[in-house]
Design a protein around this motif. Structure first.
Motif, PDB file in Angstrom:
ATOM      1  N   ALA A  88     -37.257  26.277  42.486  1.00  0.00           N
ATOM      2  CA  ALA A  88     -36.147  27.079  43.000  1.00  0.00           C
ATOM      3  C   ALA A  88     -36.035  26.808  44.495  1.00  0.00           C
ATOM      4  O   ALA A  88     -36.978  27.081  45.247  1.00  0.00           O
ATOM      5  N   SER A  89     -34.927  26.251  44.912  1.00  0.00           N
ATOM      6  CA  SER A  89     -34.742  25.922  46.340  1.00  0.00           C
ATOM      7  C   SER A  89     -34.389  27.189  47.124  1.00  0.00           C
ATOM      8  O   SER A  89     -33.976  28.200  46.539  1.00  0.00           O
ATOM      9  N   ALA A  90     -34.509  27.090  48.443  1.00  0.00           N
ATOM     10  CA  ALA A  90     -34.141  28.217  49.310  1.00  0.00           C
ATOM     11  C   ALA A  90     -32.681  28.592  49.074  1.00  0.00           C
ATOM     12  O   ALA A  90     -32.316  29.773  49.013  1.00  0.00           O
ATOM     13  N   ASN A  91     -31.859  27.570  48.905  1.00  0.00           N
ATOM     14  CA  ASN A  91     -30.424  27.776  48.695  1.00  0.00           C
ATOM     15  C   ASN A  91     -30.148  28.575  47.419  1.00  0.00           C
ATOM     16  O   ASN A  91     -29.443  29.593  47.436  1.00  0.00           O
ATOM     17  N   THR A  92     -30.760  28.135  46.313  1.00  0.00           N
ATOM     18  CA  THR A  92     -30.507  28.819  45.038  1.00  0.00           C
ATOM     19  C   THR A  92     -31.104  30.220  45.031  1.00  0.00           C
ATOM     20  O   THR A  92     -30.491  31.167  44.527  1.00  0.00           O
ATOM     21  N   ILE A  93     -32.306  30.374  45.619  1.00  0.00           N
ATOM     22  CA  ILE A  93     -32.916  31.717  45.687  1.00  0.00           C
ATOM     23  C   ILE A  93     -31.966  32.670  46.419  1.00  0.00           C
ATOM     24  O   ILE A  93     -31.722  33.796  45.980  1.00  0.00           O
ATOM     25  N   SER A  94     -31.415  32.192  47.523  1.00  0.00           N
ATOM     26  CA  SER A  94     -30.545  33.057  48.320  1.00  0.00           C
ATOM     27  C   SER A  94     -29.273  33.403  47.562  1.00  0.00           C
ATOM     28  O   SER A  94     -28.773  34.523  47.631  1.00  0.00           O
ATOM     29  N   LYS A  95     -28.759  32.409  46.827  1.00  0.00           N
ATOM     30  CA  LYS A  95     -27.548  32.688  46.029  1.00  0.00           C
ATOM     31  C   LYS A  95     -27.856  33.746  44.957  1.00  0.00           C
ATOM     32  O   LYS A  95     -27.108  34.701  44.790  1.00  0.00           O
ATOM     33  N   ILE A  96     -28.983  33.555  44.262  1.00  0.00           N
ATOM     34  CA  ILE A  96     -29.327  34.501  43.177  1.00  0.00           C
ATOM     35  C   ILE A  96     -29.494  35.907  43.753  1.00  0.00           C
ATOM     36  O   ILE A  96     -28.991  36.889  43.208  1.00  0.00           O
ATOM     37  N   ALA A  97     -30.178  35.986  44.898  1.00  0.00           N
ATOM     38  CA  ALA A  97     -30.456  37.301  45.504  1.00  0.00           C
ATOM     39  C   ALA A  97     -29.180  37.999  45.943  1.00  0.00           C
ATOM     40  O   ALA A  97     -29.153  39.218  46.109  1.00  0.00           O
ATOM     41  N   ASN A  98     -28.137  37.215  46.139  1.00  0.00           N
ATOM     42  CA  ASN A  98     -26.887  37.818  46.618  1.00  0.00           C
ATOM     43  C   ASN A  98     -25.771  37.779  45.583  1.00  0.00           C
ATOM     44  O   ASN A  98     -24.597  37.953  45.910  1.00  0.00           O
ATOM     45  N   GLY A  99     -26.148  37.513  44.355  1.00  0.00           N
ATOM     46  CA  GLY A  99     -25.172  37.557  43.253  1.00  0.00           C
ATOM     47  C   GLY A  99     -24.136  36.453  43.291  1.00  0.00           C
ATOM     48  O   GLY A  99     -23.067  36.575  42.687  1.00  0.00           O
ATOM     49  N   ILE A 100     -24.438  35.376  43.995  1.00  0.00           N
ATOM     50  CA  ILE A 100     -23.466  34.263  44.046  1.00  0.00           C
ATOM     51  C   ILE A 100     -23.608  33.424  42.782  1.00  0.00           C
ATOM     52  O   ILE A 100     -24.729  33.057  42.398  1.00  0.00           O
ATOM     53  N   ALA A 101     -22.478  33.121  42.178  1.00  0.00           N
ATOM     54  CA  ALA A 101     -22.488  32.386  40.909  1.00  0.00           C
ATOM     55  C   ALA A 101     -21.485  31.245  41.016  1.00  0.00           C
ATOM     56  O   ALA A 101     -20.416  31.296  40.438  1.00  0.00           O
ATOM     57  N   ASP A 102     -21.854  30.212  41.776  1.00  0.00           N
ATOM     58  CA  ASP A 102     -20.874  29.158  42.048  1.00  0.00           C
ATOM     59  C   ASP A 102     -21.203  27.833  41.354  1.00  0.00           C
ATOM     60  O   ASP A 102     -20.623  26.812  41.654  1.00  0.00           O
ATOM     61  N   ASN A 103     -22.186  27.843  40.464  1.00  0.00           N
ATOM     62  CA  ASN A 103     -22.412  26.660  39.632  1.00  0.00           C
ATOM     63  C   ASN A 103     -22.970  27.141  38.295  1.00  0.00           C
ATOM     64  O   ASN A 103     -23.211  28.349  38.104  1.00  0.00           O
ATOM     65  N   LEU A 104     -23.206  26.201  37.405  1.00  0.00           N
ATOM     66  CA  LEU A 104     -23.622  26.599  36.051  1.00  0.00           C
ATOM     67  C   LEU A 104     -24.960  27.350  36.087  1.00  0.00           C
ATOM     68  O   LEU A 104     -25.139  28.369  35.409  1.00  0.00           O
ATOM     69  N   LEU A 105     -25.895  26.845  36.927  1.00  0.00           N
ATOM     70  CA  LEU A 105     -27.227  27.477  36.964  1.00  0.00           C
ATOM     71  C   LEU A 105     -27.142  28.910  37.512  1.00  0.00           C
ATOM     72  O   LEU A 105     -27.638  29.857  36.881  1.00  0.00           O
ATOM     73  N   THR A 106     -26.484  29.067  38.657  1.00  0.00           N
ATOM     74  CA  THR A 106     -26.445  30.413  39.254  1.00  0.00           C
ATOM     75  C   THR A 106     -25.581  31.372  38.403  1.00  0.00           C
ATOM     76  O   THR A 106     -25.876  32.566  38.324  1.00  0.00           O
ATOM     77  N   SER A 107     -24.547  30.835  37.758  1.00  0.00           N
ATOM     78  CA  SER A 107     -23.734  31.699  36.868  1.00  0.00           C
ATOM     79  C   SER A 107     -24.582  32.176  35.694  1.00  0.00           C
ATOM     80  O   SER A 107     -24.487  33.341  35.281  1.00  0.00           O
ATOM     81  N   THR A 108     -25.405  31.257  35.168  1.00  0.00           N
ATOM     82  CA  THR A 108     -26.258  31.632  34.036  1.00  0.00           C
ATOM     83  C   THR A 108     -27.240  32.716  34.463  1.00  0.00           C
ATOM     84  O   THR A 108     -27.411  33.728  33.785  1.00  0.00           O
ATOM     85  N   VAL A 109     -27.887  32.508  35.625  1.00  0.00           N
ATOM     86  CA  VAL A 109     -28.846  33.514  36.114  1.00  0.00           C
ATOM     87  C   VAL A 109     -28.141  34.856  36.296  1.00  0.00           C
ATOM     88  O   VAL A 109     -28.660  35.907  35.913  1.00  0.00           O
TER      89      VAL A 109
END
Ligand code: PMT
Length: 390
Positions: A88-109
């Motif tokens: 989990a990269s810093a970028n993706t962790i930060s997106k997940i923590a802030n409810g950002i869903a801008d790609n398939l992975l973060t949308s799935t999470v």
């Protein structure tokens, strides 16, 4: 235990992505079903073909692939029993923590309502960045399972915290979450490291044990759900109980306090057979004599004493030999009276003392012998635990 479980792995863009190929194989060997979803950046580090071949499933990358009229990220959330985001990269962790869903992975999470394990891996500076730490803390509070990175050499050449944890730990954590009731709440005591016997306030007698073998067993037992007590001569920081000791007598005292309630004890420590008879409270001065004599006196045989007073415990000794490994081990298991004895050849540089590898023979009191080929101590630890649990 992971047979037929559906595991969704999310891979983000980091050099540790290549390690996830082996994790997929581990899950597959356990007969789990694996699907992989990646960020576009992950594709800079691993190929879609590799992931497809290993998982035996198509790999999701693009956001708006609509297959069989299913919305892809929702189809993943319906299918999976657990999601593992690693690395989990810093970028993706930060997106997940802030409810950002801008790609398939973060949308799935974002849509996922079952357990999620997040395994960060990044450069030390990024990991220690207070913003990233705040995001990680936020995810922990929201019940995401975070497996902290390890300290070690990183791809950028630095030495620090940020390295992806061992796949074994990710695997065992997955198992623990998916099979919570199957894990016995057994207590296991493990000793590690070489004891230190003082001569005076400046000098001591010790040995080359690094504590790695004992530590590997303790980590493995913890990952499998044991209540672990690690009694070690080395300084370690662990999520389970650790007691730092110095001499053989200290070690015996610490074990005695924990022994009654323990189910298993594994004596991987290299305990000094002798200690200095009259250790000096002051620094010994150099004299005109060319030779001096140190008188040594016997330490208690901790293992033997435990075997003599055991009630319900399964007791595992180790056996460090520089010659006649098998013959000496057979004598030792009888003499000590333990249930199992793990014998290793400490005359070799590539295994044993201070190596990340070991090659051992496991003797049992009923005469069985199991030979384990040279492997990482983490692997050997797993096999030792498997053997004694059977
Ligand atoms: O720590 P590492 O660098 O990873 O190295 C691992 C190791 C080589 C130290 C480990 O694999 C190992 O062999 N540990 C046992 C070392 C040892 O003390 O062996 P031994 O054959 O001298 O003793 C036999 C057993 O009796 C051991 O379980 C020992 O913990 C125990 N013992 C020994 C002496 C004593 N006074 N009391 C004891 O309980």
């Amino acid at each position: 235990m992971l047979k037929d479980k559906n595991i969704l792995i999310g891979i983000t863009g980091g050099i540790a992505a290549y390690k996830i190929c082996e994790l997929i194989r581990m899950y597959k060997r356990a007969e789990a079903n694996v699907k992989v979803v990646c960020t576009q950046n992950a594709m800079n580090f691993v190929t879609k073909t590799t992931l497809q071949s290993l998982s035996q499933n198509d790999v999701g990358i693009e956001h708006f692939n609509i297959d069989d009229f299913k919305i892809e990220h929702i189809a993943y959330t319906d299918w999976a029993d657990i999601m593992v985001v690693a690395p989990a990269s810093a970028n993706t962790i930060s997106k997940i923590a802030n409810g950002i869903a801008d790609n398939l992975l973060t949308s799935t999470v974002c849509a996922f309502r079952k357990p999620i394990i997040i395994v960060p891996a990044m450069n030390t500076g990024m990991w220690e960045n207070p913003i990233i730490q705040e995001n990680v803390e936020k995810l922990k509070k929201l019940n995401y399972t975070i497996i902290d990175p390890e300290t070690g050499f990183l791809a950028c050449g630095a030495n620090g915290k940020g390295r992806l944890c061992d796949n074994d730990l990710i695997f065992d954590t997955t198992d623990k979450i998916l099979n919570p009731k199957l894990k016995k709440k057994s207590k296991i005591i493990i000793t590690a490291g070489g004891t230190i016997e003082d001569i005076d306030p400046v000098r001591y007698i010790s040995n080359y044990s690094s504590g790695k073998m004992g530590l590997a067993i303790a980590d493995c037992a913890y990952n499998q759900g044991f209540e672990v007590v690690l009694i070690t001569t080395k300084e370690v920081e662990k999520p389970y109980k650790t007691i730092q000791v110095k001499s053989a007598l200290d070690m015996q005292q610490a074990i005695d306090k924990e022994f009654k309630t323990a189910n298993y004890i594994v004596m991987a420590a290299a305990v000094a057979d002798y200690k200095v008879k009259n250790k000096s409270t002051q620094k010994l001065k150099k004299t005109s004599a060319d030779e001096i004599t140190l008188t040594l006196t016997k330490n208690p045989d901790i293992l033997k004493n435990l075997c003599n007073k055991k009630t319900k415990q399964t007791i595992v000794g180790f056996c460090a030999e520089s010659e006649n490994l098998e013959k000496n081990a057979l004598q030792k298991i009888k003499n000590k009276g333990c249930d199992y004895l793990v014998a290793n050849d400490i005359s070799r540089n590539d295994i044993g003392f201070n190596s990340d590898y070991n090659e051992v023979m496991i003797f049992s009191k009923n005469g069985n012998v199991k030979k384990l080929q040279k492997a990482k101590k983490t692997e050997i630890a797993k096999s030792i635990l498997d053997t004694i649990l059977k």
